[in-house]
Motif scaffolding. Structure first.
Motif, PDB file in Angstrom:
ATOM      1  N   THR A  89     -25.556  -4.276  19.744  1.00 21.83           N
ATOM      2  CA  THR A  89     -24.241  -4.766  19.341  1.00 21.83           C
ATOM      3  C   THR A  89     -24.466  -6.186  18.845  1.00 21.83           C
ATOM      4  O   THR A  89     -24.324  -7.170  19.581  1.00 21.83           O
ATOM      5  N   PHE A  90     -24.825  -6.287  17.603  1.00 21.43           N
ATOM      6  CA  PHE A  90     -25.402  -7.516  17.049  1.00 21.43           C
ATOM      7  C   PHE A  90     -24.515  -8.731  17.248  1.00 21.43           C
ATOM      8  O   PHE A  90     -25.007  -9.824  17.566  1.00 21.43           O
ATOM      9  N   ASN A  91     -23.203  -8.563  17.080  1.00 18.55           N
ATOM     10  CA  ASN A  91     -22.326  -9.733  17.142  1.00 18.55           C
ATOM     11  C   ASN A  91     -22.085 -10.246  18.553  1.00 18.55           C
ATOM     12  O   ASN A  91     -21.310 -11.167  18.755  1.00 18.55           O
ATOM     13  N   ARG A  92     -22.777  -9.671  19.524  1.00 14.48           N
ATOM     14  CA  ARG A  92     -22.708 -10.179  20.894  1.00 14.48           C
ATOM     15  C   ARG A  92     -24.022 -10.821  21.331  1.00 14.48           C
ATOM     16  O   ARG A  92     -24.189 -11.159  22.501  1.00 14.48           O
TER      17      ARG A  92
ATOM     18  N   VAL B 270     -31.681 -21.606  16.278  1.00 13.29           N
ATOM     19  CA  VAL B 270     -30.922 -20.633  17.060  1.00 13.29           C
ATOM     20  C   VAL B 270     -29.495 -20.611  16.534  1.00 13.29           C
ATOM     21  O   VAL B 270     -28.946 -21.662  16.175  1.00 13.29           O
ATOM     22  N   ILE B 271     -28.912 -19.410  16.505  1.00 12.81           N
ATOM     23  CA  ILE B 271     -27.540 -19.278  16.025  1.00 12.81           C
ATOM     24  C   ILE B 271     -26.733 -18.458  17.016  1.00 12.81           C
ATOM     25  O   ILE B 271     -27.239 -17.489  17.590  1.00 12.81           O
TER      26      ILE B 271
ATOM     27  N   GLY C 148     -22.014 -17.872  14.432  1.00  9.24           N
ATOM     28  CA  GLY C 148     -22.690 -18.636  13.397  1.00  9.24           C
ATOM     29  C   GLY C 148     -22.325 -20.101  13.348  1.00  9.24           C
ATOM     30  O   GLY C 148     -22.697 -20.804  12.406  1.00  9.24           O
ATOM     31  N   SER C 149     -21.630 -20.576  14.355  1.00  7.86           N
ATOM     32  CA  SER C 149     -21.244 -21.992  14.366  1.00  7.86           C
ATOM     33  C   SER C 149     -22.233 -22.797  15.202  1.00  7.86           C
ATOM     34  O   SER C 149     -22.901 -22.264  16.076  1.00  7.86           O
TER      35      SER C 149
ATOM     36  N   ASN D 197     -22.222 -18.466  24.499  1.00  5.20           N
ATOM     37  CA  ASN D 197     -22.211 -18.580  23.053  1.00  5.20           C
ATOM     38  C   ASN D 197     -22.540 -20.005  22.619  1.00  5.20           C
ATOM     39  O   ASN D 197     -21.785 -20.649  21.893  1.00  5.20           O
ATOM     40  N   SER D 198     -23.721 -20.477  23.062  1.00  8.55           N
ATOM     41  CA  SER D 198     -24.135 -21.843  22.783  1.00  8.55           C
ATOM     42  C   SER D 198     -25.574 -21.849  22.314  1.00  8.55           C
ATOM     43  O   SER D 198     -26.498 -21.635  23.106  1.00  8.55           O
TER      44      SER D 198
END
Length: 126
Positions: free
Chosen positions: A27-30, A49-50, A54-55, A102-103
């Motif tokens: 689940t790529f977006n996680r 690292v992203i 993408g922020s 998400n960092s």
């Protein structure tokens, strides 16, 4: 989880190259995605690292202003655009994936990553 890196090659100093990493069975977006590199005789180090969205990406000091990490969640792919390449950028580049906060700046150690691609060689000639 499978990660397939591609796009490496031989480039002259000052040139550019874009490498890609396609992910599957994920689940790529996680997942946070990282690019690491390992030069001969040196330890593997985090390059960029992203996070999921993408922020606020992380960059190693040695590549800031020259490399750009990006991701396409629709294509399950992460990219590393490398400009103004130097001979010291010569290494095998690996993509890696991990879940967690998400960092991007937090996940800069290879031990934090559960999944790794096979690596792609980037050689910069001077």
């Amino acid at each position: 989880v499978q990660l397939q890196a591609s796009g490496g090659g031989l480039v002259q100093a000052g040139g550019s190259l874009r490498i890609s990493c396609a992910a599957s069975r994920i689940t790529f977006n996680r997942y946070l995605m990282g690019w690491f590199r390992q030069a001969p005789g040196k330890e593997r180090e985090a390059v960029a690292v992203i996070n999921w969205t993408g922020s606020a990406p992380y960059y190693a000091d040695s590549v800031k202003g020259r490399f750009t990490i990006s991701r396409d969640n629709a294509q399950n792919t992460v990219y590393l655009q490398m400009n103004s390449l130097k001979s010291e950028d010569t290494a095998v580049y690996y993509c890696a994936a991990t879940t967690g906060y998400n960092s991007a700046t937090y996940y800069v150690r290879e031990t934090q990553y559960a999944y790794w691609g096979q690596g792609t060689q980037v050689t910069v000639s001077s």
